[in-house]
Design an enzyme around this catalytic site. Sequence first.
Site, PDB file in Angstrom:
ATOM      1  N   ALA A 191      68.598  19.543  21.719  1.00 26.74           N
ATOM      2  CA  ALA A 191      68.199  19.348  20.330  1.00 26.74           C
ATOM      3  C   ALA A 191      67.858  17.878  20.108  1.00 26.74           C
ATOM      4  O   ALA A 191      68.254  17.007  20.889  1.00 26.74           O
ATOM      5  CB  ALA A 191      69.324  19.769  19.391  1.00 26.74           C
ATOM      6  N   GLY A 245      70.585  23.151  23.061  1.00 26.41           N
ATOM      7  CA  GLY A 245      69.805  24.121  22.302  1.00 26.41           C
ATOM      8  C   GLY A 245      68.719  24.775  23.122  1.00 26.41           C
ATOM      9  O   GLY A 245      68.295  25.899  22.824  1.00 26.41           O
ATOM     10  N   GLU A 269      70.427  27.555  24.877  1.00 25.22           N
ATOM     11  CA  GLU A 269      70.739  28.556  23.853  1.00 25.22           C
ATOM     12  C   GLU A 269      69.488  29.346  23.469  1.00 25.22           C
ATOM     13  O   GLU A 269      69.561  30.559  23.237  1.00 25.22           O
ATOM     14  CB  GLU A 269      71.341  27.868  22.632  1.00 25.22           C
ATOM     15  CG  GLU A 269      72.745  27.338  22.905  1.00 25.22           C
ATOM     16  CD  GLU A 269      73.319  26.558  21.742  1.00 25.22           C
ATOM     17  OE1 GLU A 269      74.373  26.968  21.214  1.00 25.22           O
ATOM     18  OE2 GLU A 269      72.728  25.526  21.369  1.00 25.22           O
ATOM     19  N   GLU A 310      77.144  19.696  24.868  1.00 30.37           N
ATOM     20  CA  GLU A 310      77.480  19.290  23.502  1.00 30.37           C
ATOM     21  C   GLU A 310      78.809  18.552  23.373  1.00 30.37           C
ATOM     22  O   GLU A 310      78.962  17.663  22.521  1.00 30.37           O
ATOM     23  CB  GLU A 310      77.480  20.524  22.577  1.00 30.37           C
ATOM     24  CG  GLU A 310      76.100  21.042  22.209  1.00 30.37           C
ATOM     25  CD  GLU A 310      75.522  22.004  23.215  1.00 30.37           C
ATOM     26  OE1 GLU A 310      74.488  22.626  22.913  1.00 30.37           O
ATOM     27  OE2 GLU A 310      76.088  22.135  24.323  1.00 30.37           O
TER      28      GLU A 310
END
Length: 260
Positions: free
Chosen positions: A66, A112, A115, A135
């Site tokens: 991200a 992300g 994900e 993360e």
Amino acid sequence: MNYENILISIEEKVATITIDRPTKLNALNKATISDLSNAVESLSKNDDVRVIVLIGSGEKAFVAGADISEFANYTTVEGAQLAAEGQESLFDFIENLKKPVIAAVNGFALGGGLELAMACHFRVASDNAKMGLPEVTLGLIPGYGGTQRLPQLIGKGRAMEMIMTAAMITAEQAKDYGLVNYVVPQEELLSFTNVIAQKIIKNAPFAIGKAIKAINANFKDGKNGFDTEIKSFGECFGTQDFKEGTAAFLEKRKAEFTGK
């Protein structure tokens, strides 16, 4: 529709969405998530598209995480809202889409990005791909479904280790874990993925959508996957595709499915 951070091409009923932020290693920001959400929704309604493939631009990254600069100063409320909106608009939306979505993981798929790949119905990786959920190195946890989908795909113990150590794994490790279905040379990634897509396209779209729904039901709280399967199985009998498929079988010819 014009998109800021993605490119779309459609060929032989396969829509390829390329996440196009090469200077940022295709990192997800709000604008990119919005582009992806709008594009997937539009393609889901396009009768000329039967399969969607997601890939990153260039050879270094699928999505390298991200865009941290966007949320570095968020409050607890803003952080929770970021995760909730992203999951609803894109990650859960892809997972529950009636049309198959395949992630062609070319390079880094981190945070992300992994994900996003896990929200797709399955994954094919290039041999240079590396995957991880880093993360916790930022004082966070995965917020776009990573703590839920990773254990479903590779088991609780391995998911715990990957998330707590923030370690990256190679494409071959990901295949051994069951995180990706295939590992192929970088230059063959899209062509190999398209071969799989064409196999899917030969089959009944309505039935494929119902199969996705039934499989997903097994992983949702409060859902009985067997009940969903029974209901979905029955609904297939009321379609033109069922009549065409059975007629083609009995007449020893190839079926021509319409998705109706």
